[in-house]
Design an enzyme around this catalytic site. Structure first.
Site, mmCIF file in Angstrom:
data_model
loop_
_atom_site.group_PDB
_atom_site.id
_atom_site.type_symbol
_atom_site.label_atom_id
_atom_site.label_comp_id
_atom_site.label_asym_id
_atom_site.label_seq_id
_atom_site.Cartn_x
_atom_site.Cartn_y
_atom_site.Cartn_z
ATOM 1 N N GLY A 87 0.817 -1.217 0.000
ATOM 2 C CA GLY A 87 0.000 0.000 0.000
ATOM 3 C C GLY A 87 0.845 1.260 0.000
ATOM 4 O O GLY A 87 2.064 1.219 0.107
ATOM 5 N N LYS A 110 3.989 12.351 -2.817
ATOM 6 C CA LYS A 110 4.832 11.247 -2.358
ATOM 7 C C LYS A 110 5.839 11.819 -1.365
ATOM 8 O O LYS A 110 6.589 12.741 -1.701
ATOM 9 C CB LYS A 110 5.549 10.643 -3.577
ATOM 10 C CG LYS A 110 6.199 9.316 -3.316
ATOM 11 C CD LYS A 110 6.678 8.712 -4.639
ATOM 12 C CE LYS A 110 7.696 7.628 -4.422
ATOM 13 N NZ LYS A 110 8.278 7.176 -5.695
ATOM 14 N N ASP A 122 8.484 6.175 7.979
ATOM 15 C CA ASP A 122 8.146 7.559 8.340
ATOM 16 C C ASP A 122 7.272 8.265 7.301
ATOM 17 O O ASP A 122 6.859 9.398 7.501
ATOM 18 C CB ASP A 122 9.422 8.372 8.605
ATOM 19 C CG ASP A 122 10.312 8.461 7.371
ATOM 20 O OD1 ASP A 122 9.943 7.899 6.310
ATOM 21 O OD2 ASP A 122 11.385 9.087 7.458
ATOM 22 N N GLY A 123 7.034 7.594 6.183
ATOM 23 C CA GLY A 123 6.198 8.218 5.155
ATOM 24 C C GLY A 123 6.877 9.361 4.429
ATOM 25 O O GLY A 123 6.241 10.093 3.672
ATOM 26 N N ARG A 173 3.251 13.573 -8.079
ATOM 27 C CA ARG A 173 3.304 12.702 -9.250
ATOM 28 C C ARG A 173 1.948 12.708 -9.944
ATOM 29 O O ARG A 173 0.907 12.744 -9.301
ATOM 30 C CB ARG A 173 3.653 11.299 -8.750
ATOM 31 C CG ARG A 173 3.847 10.268 -9.795
ATOM 32 C CD ARG A 173 4.690 9.120 -9.248
ATOM 33 N NE ARG A 173 3.958 8.293 -8.290
ATOM 34 C CZ ARG A 173 4.497 7.194 -7.721
ATOM 35 N NH1 ARG A 173 5.729 6.821 -7.996
ATOM 36 N NH2 ARG A 173 3.809 6.489 -6.861
ATOM 37 N N ARG A 180 -1.799 -0.845 -9.876
ATOM 38 C CA ARG A 180 -0.664 -1.691 -10.250
ATOM 39 C C ARG A 180 -1.102 -3.148 -10.314
ATOM 40 O O ARG A 180 -2.190 -3.493 -9.856
ATOM 41 C CB ARG A 180 0.421 -1.614 -9.161
ATOM 42 C CG ARG A 180 0.754 -0.234 -8.718
ATOM 43 C CD ARG A 180 0.745 -0.117 -7.187
ATOM 44 N NE ARG A 180 0.755 1.297 -6.804
ATOM 45 C CZ ARG A 180 1.849 2.015 -6.637
ATOM 46 N NH1 ARG A 180 3.014 1.441 -6.726
ATOM 47 N NH2 ARG A 180 1.781 3.298 -6.351
ATOM 48 N N ASP A 249 4.388 -4.554 -7.528
ATOM 49 C CA ASP A 249 3.743 -3.318 -7.060
ATOM 50 C C ASP A 249 4.312 -2.096 -7.773
ATOM 51 O O ASP A 249 3.832 -0.984 -7.565
ATOM 52 C CB ASP A 249 3.910 -3.163 -5.541
ATOM 53 C CG ASP A 249 5.358 -3.251 -5.105
ATOM 54 O OD1 ASP A 249 6.001 -4.263 -5.402
ATOM 55 O OD2 ASP A 249 5.841 -2.291 -4.481
ATOM 56 N N ASP A 259 7.721 4.544 -10.476
ATOM 57 C CA ASP A 259 8.652 4.333 -9.367
ATOM 58 C C ASP A 259 10.110 4.391 -9.798
ATOM 59 O O ASP A 259 10.761 3.364 -10.006
ATOM 60 C CB ASP A 259 8.350 3.030 -8.613
ATOM 61 C CG ASP A 259 7.517 3.330 -7.376
ATOM 62 O OD1 ASP A 259 6.902 4.413 -7.357
ATOM 63 O OD2 ASP A 259 7.492 2.527 -6.442
HETATM 64 P P1 AMP Z 1 8.940 1.460 -3.205
HETATM 65 O O1 AMP Z 1 10.296 0.938 -2.932
HETATM 66 O O2 AMP Z 1 8.852 2.945 -3.297
HETATM 67 O O3 AMP Z 1 8.265 0.785 -4.351
HETATM 68 O O4 AMP Z 1 8.086 1.097 -1.899
HETATM 69 C C1 AMP Z 1 7.760 -0.203 -1.500
HETATM 70 C C2 AMP Z 1 6.799 -0.156 -0.328
HETATM 71 O O5 AMP Z 1 7.419 0.423 0.809
HETATM 72 C C3 AMP Z 1 5.551 0.657 -0.583
HETATM 73 O O6 AMP Z 1 4.474 0.061 0.093
HETATM 74 C C4 AMP Z 1 5.894 1.980 0.018
HETATM 75 O O7 AMP Z 1 4.764 2.731 0.367
HETATM 76 C C5 AMP Z 1 6.680 1.563 1.235
HETATM 77 N N1 AMP Z 1 7.615 2.610 1.687
HETATM 78 C C6 AMP Z 1 8.737 3.007 1.051
HETATM 79 N N2 AMP Z 1 9.338 3.998 1.736
HETATM 80 C C7 AMP Z 1 8.571 4.254 2.813
HETATM 81 C C8 AMP Z 1 8.655 5.181 3.922
HETATM 82 N N3 AMP Z 1 9.672 6.042 4.024
HETATM 83 N N4 AMP Z 1 7.681 5.137 4.841
HETATM 84 C C9 AMP Z 1 6.656 4.286 4.733
HETATM 85 N N5 AMP Z 1 6.521 3.392 3.734
HETATM 86 C C10 AMP Z 1 7.460 3.372 2.784
HETATM 87 MG MG MG Z 2 6.609 1.262 -5.329
#
Ligand code: AMP
Ligand code: MG
Length: 486
Positions: A87, A110, A122-123, A173, A180, A249, A259
């Protein structure tokens, strides 16, 4: 001005698919970039364009009344390992904008803070990945590759904590949608056929409406997604683009590239090139991208099985025959792109041999992929030839190429001009991306970032002012590893 048209169709599907979530405000947002031409194409009201209201909106500090932020649910195979609940852990869908041309686009922040899917994260995002995504996604668009876009980037004035502390940033974005393969995996895993049907119908209506009137709409959807992905991945391969983290994803249903984590463009041609620091076994190496796309599409097909036929064995037969199309479609798309790069006007299956013998030569000498094809796009092939150490083999290849194009009704200048439209002078070379990131991240200096942003808007133009950016990295400049930056 036409009325600003905003909708929330995904949010309206309810909490199975997305959860409401507000962004977390940041201390001191400042502009890094704003994409005015994209804002105009979207019909974004002027008050949000590079203004204070825009800064508040694109930092997540104060949303507009037309926003209804949600975090989307999805699952996914990460390096072939299934994770049932990923998610949007650091992304929020604000709204769907109906653009000036009537197309629907997601607007997504993002790096705007934690969500119900953050799993302890940390989002947030450091500034480096924001700069990379902004530069590379916009360059990909200019190169003609289907991709998500970058509308805005702002620094947060806050630090984020990774191995070291880094300045934070938020990117906005834009995508046809953020649905996905992993979204389908999530929905299918609920085991509720009514929900799966509802969601699949939604996706057909939104992205592939032509499927609805077919005898087997769900099979047609599967075929359409296969076609879209085969074409996108062929385009990547023809430019030397390496996505780096082709988890399910990170593969859209629309075929848009999404991504831009550890992605990079290959310089010296080597089919085994891997940039991503976490891809230790080379699962997502350059040459593995087509088979991995098929692997991902097979996971997509599995999610649709209950809709394809009441009998599972029948459903599997249908899905398998659709998946068999991938290799053929990929090969056709790839051949078309590569022959166009060679100035061949009408490709034939025999041209595959001409291409593979060239790539074998390039592999041997680790020739710069982009520079070679650009040099070959001059009326004389002499400069291209200088890139090879084995001059005999080069001359052999060059002779077969020249005899292949000799029969075309085009003179050398005309062919060169056509080839220059296929072979960019400028791609986002990794050392330049990295230099821009370092300058912004460590010194707050946007000058190189701005220059690159500008240069990569017109990648097929003769270098001119941007000639320096067309050269491969020197030994000292070369960047071999990239990081997701999460
Ligand atoms: P990504 O590597 O961007 O495709 O992310 C893979 C998963 O990790 C996704 O569910 C992202 O939302 C989650 N994610 C990546 N970085 C963070 C972050 N800093 N805080 C929370 N979730 C993250
Ligand atoms: Mg991703």
């Amino acid at each position: 001005m036409a009325e600003f048209n905003v909708q929330h169709s995904l949010a309206a599907l309810g909490p199975t698919f997305s959860l409401p979530c507000q962004p977390t405000p940041v201390k001191a947002p400042e502009w890094l970039a704003f994409n005015l031409s994209l804002a105009e194409a979207l019909g974004l009201p002027e008050q949000y364009r590079a203004s204070d209201a825009g800064l508040q909106l694109f930092s997540g500090n104060m949303l507009a009344s037309w926003c209804q932020p949600v975090a989307q649910a999805y699952a996914g195979h990460q390096f072939a390992h299934y994770v049932p609940r990923l998610g949007d852990g650091r992304a929020l869908l604000l709204a769907e904008i109906i653009s000036c041309s009537g197309q629907r686009f997601d607007l997504q922040l993002k790096g705007a803070g934690p969500t119900p899917f953050s799993r302890g994260g940390d989002g947030r995002s450091p500034i480096g990945p924001v700069i990379r995504e902004y530069l590379v996604s916009e360059a990909m668009h200019a190169l003609g590759v289907p991709t998500t876009r970058a509308l805005a980037a702002v620094s947060s004035g806050e630090r984020v904590y990774r191995d070291e502390t880094l300045p934070g940033a938020i990117i906005t974005r834009v995508a046809k949608s953020h649905i996905r393969i992993g979204t389908f995996q999530y929905v299918a895993a609920l085991g509720d056929e009514a929900r799966l049907t509802e969601f699949t119908d939604y996706v057909i209506t939104r992205h592939y409406p032509q499927c609805a009137s077919q005898n087997q709409p769900y099979l047609e959807l599967l075929r359409s997604v296969i076609t879209a992905q085969a074409s996108t991945v062929a385009h990547w391969m023809s430019l030397g683009f390496i996505h780096g983290v082709m988890n399910t994803d990170n593969m859209t249903i629309t075929g848009e590239t999404i991504d831009y984590g550890p992605c990079a463009f290959m310089e010296a041609f080597d089919e085994n090139t891997v940039f991503s620091a976490i891809d230790r076994r080379g699962r997502y190496a350059y040459r593995n991208q087509p088979p991995v796309a098929l692997w991902n599409l097979t996971r997509f097909a599995e999610t649709l099985l209950p809709l394809l036929h009441a009998e599972q064995s029948e459903a599997i037969t249908l899905a398998s025959s659709a998946l068999e199309l991938f290799n053929q479609q990929y090969q056709t798309a790839y051949l078309e792109k590569m022959t166009a790069k060679l100035g061949i006007q009408q490709s034939t299956p025999d041209d595959a041999q001409l291409i593979s013998s060239l790539l074998a030569l390039m592999q041997q000498d680790k020739v710069d992929f982009t520079l070679f094809f650009r040099q070959l796009s001059q009326p004389s092939a002499d400069n291209a030839g200088k890139l090879f150490s084995d001059q005999n083999k080069w001359r052999d290849w060059c002779r077969s190429w020249q005899s292949r194009i000799a029969s075309q009704e085009q003179n050398a200048e005309e062919r060169a001009l056509a080839m220059q439209q296929m072979n960019p002078a400028l791609i986002p070379r990794n050392h330049l991306v990295q230099q821009a990131i370092t300058q912004v991240s460590e010194h707050g200096d946007l000058s190189l970032f701005n220059q690159l942003k500008q240069a990569w808007l017109t990648p097929f133009e003769t270098e001119g002012a941007h000639a320096a950016f067309s050269q491969p990295a020197t030994e000292q400049e070369r960047v071999q590893r990239t990081f997701c930056g999460t």
